[in-house]
Design an enzyme around this catalytic site. Sequence first.
Site, PDB file in Angstrom:
ATOM      1  N   VAL A  53       0.826  -1.163   0.002  1.00  0.00           N
ATOM      2  CA  VAL A  53       0.198   0.033   0.027  1.00  0.00           C
ATOM      3  C   VAL A  53       0.939   1.175  -0.059  1.00  0.00           C
ATOM      4  O   VAL A  53       1.615   1.304   1.094  1.00  0.00           O
ATOM      5  CB  VAL A  53      -1.029   0.039   1.245  1.00  0.00           C
ATOM      6  N   LEU A  54       0.983   1.847  -1.109  1.00  0.00           N
ATOM      7  CA  LEU A  54       1.959   2.979  -1.434  1.00  0.00           C
ATOM      8  C   LEU A  54       1.072   4.204  -1.499  1.00  0.00           C
ATOM      9  O   LEU A  54       0.084   4.285  -2.469  1.00  0.00           O
ATOM     10  CB  LEU A  54       2.717   2.828  -2.461  1.00  0.00           C
ATOM     11  N   VAL A  55       1.485   5.312  -0.820  1.00  0.00           N
ATOM     12  CA  VAL A  55       0.920   6.535  -1.239  1.00  0.00           C
ATOM     13  C   VAL A  55       2.067   7.670  -1.482  1.00  0.00           C
ATOM     14  O   VAL A  55       2.961   7.711  -0.323  1.00  0.00           O
ATOM     15  CB  VAL A  55      -0.305   7.130  -0.134  1.00  0.00           C
ATOM     16  N   GLY A  61      -1.587  11.185   4.599  1.00  0.00           N
ATOM     17  CA  GLY A  61      -2.236  11.863   5.632  1.00  0.00           C
ATOM     18  C   GLY A  61      -3.692  12.520   5.367  1.00  0.00           C
ATOM     19  O   GLY A  61      -4.189  13.273   5.990  1.00  0.00           O
ATOM     20  N   GLN A  62      -4.063  12.244   4.270  1.00  0.00           N
ATOM     21  CA  GLN A  62      -5.552  12.513   3.633  1.00  0.00           C
ATOM     22  C   GLN A  62      -6.480  11.548   3.583  1.00  0.00           C
ATOM     23  O   GLN A  62      -7.464  11.632   2.823  1.00  0.00           O
ATOM     24  CB  GLN A  62      -5.224  13.260   2.198  1.00  0.00           C
ATOM     25  N   LEU A  64      -6.046   8.531   1.889  1.00  0.00           N
ATOM     26  CA  LEU A  64      -5.914   7.616   0.729  1.00  0.00           C
ATOM     27  C   LEU A  64      -5.279   6.353   0.932  1.00  0.00           C
ATOM     28  O   LEU A  64      -6.040   5.440   0.202  1.00  0.00           O
ATOM     29  CB  LEU A  64      -4.942   8.432  -0.151  1.00  0.00           C
ATOM     30  N   ASP A  89       5.271  -3.459   7.619  1.00  0.00           N
ATOM     31  CA  ASP A  89       6.691  -2.775   8.254  1.00  0.00           C
ATOM     32  C   ASP A  89       6.085  -2.578   9.549  1.00  0.00           C
ATOM     33  O   ASP A  89       5.142  -1.946   9.855  1.00  0.00           O
ATOM     34  CB  ASP A  89       7.126  -1.621   7.517  1.00  0.00           C
ATOM     35  N   TYR A  96      -2.574  -0.064   9.967  1.00  0.00           N
ATOM     36  CA  TYR A  96      -3.629  -1.475   9.652  1.00  0.00           C
ATOM     37  C   TYR A  96      -4.389  -1.813  10.809  1.00  0.00           C
ATOM     38  O   TYR A  96      -5.545  -2.349  10.726  1.00  0.00           O
ATOM     39  CB  TYR A  96      -2.554  -2.514   9.184  1.00  0.00           C
TER      40      TYR A  96
END
Length: 107
Positions: A53-55, A61-62, A64, A89, A96
């Site tokens: 899960v990458l932003v 912090g929005q 997403l 991680d 999560y």
Amino acid sequence: SALRNGYLVSTLHLQLSKAGSSNGSSSSSSSEELIGLARATSDHAFNATIWDVLVDPDYQGQGLGKALVEHMVRTLLRRDITNITLFADAKVVDFYKQLGFESDPEG
């Protein structure tokens, strides 16, 4: 078909619009920028694992990342895949947990 159904990718794109041009016309153009991605694999029967899960840091912090995970989980549940795990991680375990995942007591 099995390979196509064995993985799932969800993406978030930012729609960028550019209005006008240097020659005075009123045309506009748009492009997309990838700002988020989530990836899971599945046995297409019962089990799935969310791997990434990458932003983009500029958009963190929005909510997403939460939206990507929720979309992924909903999609897997619609496919009757109910055993959903993920690898995370240590720095993001609390993120999560807020989404309902639990730590594996065996590591």
